[in-house]
Each structure stands twice: as C-alpha cells, then as structure tokens.
Design a protein around this motif. Structure first.
Motif, PDB file in Angstrom:
ATOM      1  N   LYS A 168       7.065   7.021  -6.098  1.00 25.99           N
ATOM      2  CA  LYS A 168       6.963   6.036  -5.025  1.00 25.99           C
ATOM      3  C   LYS A 168       6.154   6.624  -3.873  1.00 25.99           C
ATOM      4  O   LYS A 168       5.976   7.839  -3.769  1.00 25.99           O
ATOM      5  N   ASP A 169       5.677   5.752  -3.000  1.00 31.20           N
ATOM      6  CA  ASP A 169       4.823   6.172  -1.887  1.00 31.20           C
ATOM      7  C   ASP A 169       5.491   7.204  -0.977  1.00 31.20           C
ATOM      8  O   ASP A 169       4.814   8.024  -0.368  1.00 31.20           O
ATOM      9  N   ASP A 170       6.812   7.179  -0.878  1.00 31.95           N
ATOM     10  CA  ASP A 170       7.512   8.121   0.006  1.00 31.95           C
ATOM     11  C   ASP A 170       7.722   9.489  -0.636  1.00 31.95           C
ATOM     12  O   ASP A 170       8.324  10.382  -0.036  1.00 31.95           O
ATOM     13  N   GLY A 171       7.235   9.657  -1.858  1.00 30.77           N
ATOM     14  CA  GLY A 171       7.328  10.949  -2.518  1.00 30.77           C
ATOM     15  C   GLY A 171       8.464  11.080  -3.509  1.00 30.77           C
ATOM     16  O   GLY A 171       8.516  12.042  -4.280  1.00 30.77           O
ATOM     17  N   ASP A 172       9.404  10.134  -3.529  1.00 34.49           N
ATOM     18  CA  ASP A 172      10.502  10.182  -4.487  1.00 34.49           C
ATOM     19  C   ASP A 172      10.006   9.813  -5.884  1.00 34.49           C
ATOM     20  O   ASP A 172       9.110   8.980  -6.039  1.00 34.49           O
ATOM     21  N   TYR A 173      10.617  10.439  -6.876  1.00 32.76           N
ATOM     22  CA  TYR A 173      10.288  10.136  -8.267  1.00 32.76           C
ATOM     23  C   TYR A 173      11.368   9.240  -8.867  1.00 32.76           C
ATOM     24  O   TYR A 173      12.549   9.366  -8.545  1.00 32.76           O
TER      25      TYR A 173
ATOM     26  N   SER B  60      14.726  10.814  -7.960  1.00 33.76           N
ATOM     27  CA  SER B  60      14.784  12.264  -8.039  1.00 33.76           C
ATOM     28  C   SER B  60      13.750  12.949  -7.158  1.00 33.76           C
ATOM     29  O   SER B  60      12.857  12.326  -6.585  1.00 33.76           O
ATOM     30  N   ARG B  61      13.877  14.293  -7.112  1.00 32.84           N
ATOM     31  CA  ARG B  61      12.910  15.152  -6.447  1.00 32.84           C
ATOM     32  C   ARG B  61      12.727  16.400  -7.301  1.00 32.84           C
ATOM     33  O   ARG B  61      13.590  16.713  -8.148  1.00 32.84           O
ATOM     34  N   VAL B  62      11.634  17.112  -7.086  1.00 43.65           N
ATOM     35  CA  VAL B  62      11.408  18.369  -7.791  1.00 43.65           C
ATOM     36  C   VAL B  62      11.848  19.514  -6.888  1.00 43.65           C
ATOM     37  O   VAL B  62      11.422  19.618  -5.735  1.00 43.65           O
ATOM     38  N   GLU B  63      12.716  20.358  -7.438  1.00 39.17           N
ATOM     39  CA  GLU B  63      13.240  21.494  -6.675  1.00 39.17           C
ATOM     40  C   GLU B  63      13.379  22.687  -7.609  1.00 39.17           C
ATOM     41  O   GLU B  63      14.081  22.619  -8.628  1.00 39.17           O
TER      42      GLU B  63
ATOM     43  N   VAL C  40       6.970   2.436 -14.270  1.00 42.06           N
ATOM     44  CA  VAL C  40       5.836   2.629 -13.367  1.00 42.06           C
ATOM     45  C   VAL C  40       6.105   1.878 -12.063  1.00 42.06           C
ATOM     46  O   VAL C  40       6.728   0.812 -12.066  1.00 42.06           O
ATOM     47  N   TRP C  41       5.662   2.474 -10.958  1.00 42.02           N
ATOM     48  CA  TRP C  41       5.741   1.864  -9.630  1.00 42.02           C
ATOM     49  C   TRP C  41       4.361   1.323  -9.290  1.00 42.02           C
ATOM     50  O   TRP C  41       3.363   2.037  -9.393  1.00 42.02           O
ATOM     51  N   ASN C  42       4.272   0.042  -8.900  1.00 39.99           N
ATOM     52  CA  ASN C  42       2.958  -0.551  -8.634  1.00 39.99           C
ATOM     53  C   ASN C  42       2.667  -0.700  -7.139  1.00 39.99           C
ATOM     54  O   ASN C  42       1.734  -1.403  -6.757  1.00 39.99           O
ATOM     55  N   GLY C  43       3.473  -0.037  -6.311  1.00 41.20           N
ATOM     56  CA  GLY C  43       3.289  -0.128  -4.870  1.00 41.20           C
ATOM     57  C   GLY C  43       4.250  -1.083  -4.209  1.00 41.20           C
ATOM     58  O   GLY C  43       4.445  -1.039  -2.992  1.00 41.20           O
ATOM     59  N   ALA C  44       4.871  -1.940  -5.014  1.00 43.99           N
ATOM     60  CA  ALA C  44       5.834  -2.904  -4.484  1.00 43.99           C
ATOM     61  C   ALA C  44       7.116  -2.955  -5.310  1.00 43.99           C
ATOM     62  O   ALA C  44       8.205  -3.131  -4.767  1.00 43.99           O
ATOM     63  N   HIS C  45       6.966  -2.801  -6.636  1.00 42.67           N
ATOM     64  CA  HIS C  45       8.109  -2.928  -7.531  1.00 42.67           C
ATOM     65  C   HIS C  45       8.044  -1.907  -8.657  1.00 42.67           C
ATOM     66  O   HIS C  45       6.993  -1.321  -8.923  1.00 42.67           O
ATOM     67  N   LEU C  46       9.170  -1.737  -9.303  1.00 45.17           N
ATOM     68  CA  LEU C  46       9.258  -0.939 -10.518  1.00 45.17           C
ATOM     69  C   LEU C  46       9.160  -1.849 -11.729  1.00 45.17           C
ATOM     70  O   LEU C  46       9.711  -2.962 -11.727  1.00 45.17           O
TER      71      LEU C  46
END
Length: 261
Positions: free
Chosen positions: A108-113, A126-129, A151-157
């Motif tokens: 997602k745009d905020d960096g979350d997976y 999730s996040r990578v750690e 897949v995230w298209n910028g608005a939805h999954l």
C-alpha cells in the motif's frame, strides 16, 4: 448424475477450445448456471513479446511484486520471498514468511504490505523486520476458501480465492483495506486463476492450468482480452510501469512487452 456429466462435458469442451486457441482469437466458454447451454465470447487477442528471460533458483514460485527497482518472488511451502535484481538475476536478499505458505504480496502507499497465505486462509497486514515478514494484524480470514493472488490498485485490494469442494469455485474479490468486501465475481471462464497485476488501468490474471493470462476491466467488471504465457504453470505476475513480468511454479522470470507486433 446426468446433469453432472453434462456440465462436466461442457466444461471439458470449453477448456479444449481454449487450449487449442494458442495465438489466435481468445475465447471462453461458460456453462450458464447448470443449464446445457453455452455462451461464447471472443476476446481481444493481445500480442506480446518476450524481451528478457531471467533465471531463477529452484523453488515454489508464487506471486510477484515490483518495488520500483527489484522483483520480489514469493515461494509457497514454507519458502522465503526472494528480492531479485531483474538486471542480473541475483537474489539480493531473502525474507522469511509471515505464516507457512506465502501466495501473494502487495504494498500500500503508506508502506504496509498485504500478504495472502494459502495454509492459514488469511490476509495479513505486515511489515518487514530483520529479514522477516511480520504481521501487524490479520485483516480477514477467507476460510473455508484459500486466497492466492492479491494486488493493491491505489484504492482497493483485489484478491483471488479458491473454494474447494465438489468442484472448486474461484472468485475475484474487490475489498477495502479493512477487509470489507465491495464486490465479488465468480470466475467461471478460467480454471485455477493464480495471481494478479495492476497496470494503472487494467487488472491481469494468470491461469495456472491453461497458461493463459487474462486482462480485466474492473469498471465494467468483465474480461476483455488474453494472451498465452511463455511459461508453464503460470503464477506470479507484476507490472513495472512499462512491462509485465511473469513466472511459473518451477519456471524462470520473463519480461514481456504488451501490444508488441
């Protein structure tokens, strides 16, 4: 029993027509709600050109993700996600899975997976750690269905699910990031849909079974074209802003130019 045989015969004939199609006009056959009738639609036959083949290590390749520079290759069956340099083919790093069978991964745009896992039937945020995918939350469970591509298209999954039983059912879901379902499409025109890519306008879906890759207009909510994959058991697919990348369960990585003559 007779109706079951009839539906099975219709499906077999439909699948044979698709497989024989090859590079010609793409088409799909759909049995309409159990009736012994068929609807045939001709789809756009999309020309593609293989620009590059990148060798991948042996694994159980699932979904792909492009991070702006490198290609991430997910591996199911407790495998790690590889971060691959598409220029050299080198595996730059490995990321341990969030659960036991990573299918798809998107950001997602905020960096979350967002990660789908076949075994747990869940979608994780999730996040990578420390070289590991760590779940911050379980967005939702698809049980009894197994999720594959996401897949995230910028608005939805967008998520693919398989519901096993007396004849596996496949669905394409459109969801909010919270997991709230917005739309659900029964996929009758493809056997074993695998993974998803978003090119900024259209959704692309791979078929693990018949090597066809389908182009979907999400606004009209319909399939408009397809092409034949250069790799068997087609799974992961990703868009890098200009080209599609494609792999298969045991295959290598391919860079494809869409619309090539």
């Amino acid at each position: 029993m007779a109706s079951m045989i009839s539906r099975s015969l219709i499906y077999s004939v439909a699948l044979a027509l698709i497989l024989l199609n090859g590079g010609g006009i793409c088409a799909f056959q759909e049995a309409q709600k159990g009736a012994a009738t068929q609807r045939k639609e001709k789809l756009e036959a999309i020309p593609v050109k293989v620009l590059k083949k990148v060798s991948l290590p042996k694994g159980y390749h699932e979904g792909l993700y492009f991070d702006g520079k490198n290609i991430w290759v997910n591996n199911g069956k407790k495998g790690k996600t590889w971060v691959v340099d598409p220029a050299s083919g080198d595996v730059l790093s490995e990321i341990a899975p969030v659960a036991t069978f990573t299918e798809g991964l998107t950001r997602k745009d905020d960096g979350d997976y967002f990660v789908t896992d076949w075994d747990t039937m869940k979608l994780y945020r999730s996040r990578v750690e420390n070289s590991r995918m760590v779940a911050d939350s379980e967005v939702c469970s698809f049980a009894p269905s197994h999720p594959t591509g996401v897949v995230w298209n910028g608005a939805h999954l967008f998520v693919i699910t398989w519901t096993r039983g007396m004849g596996t059912q496949f669905h394409l879901l459109q969801m909010e990031e919270t997991g709230r379902l917005l739309r659900k499409m029964r996929i009758r025109w493809m056997q074993e849909p695998a993974h998803l890519a978003w090119d900024g306008k259209y959704l692309w879906v791979t078929s693990w079974y018949n090597r066809l890759v389908y182009k979907i207009d999400i606004y009209a909510w319909r399939v408009i074209g397809c092409f034949r994959s250069p790799v068997s058991d087609a799974t992961g697919i990703a868009w890098d802003g200009k080209y599609l990348w494609l792999t298969g369960t045991r295959g290598d990585l391919y860079q494809l130019q869409i619309g090539a003559n």
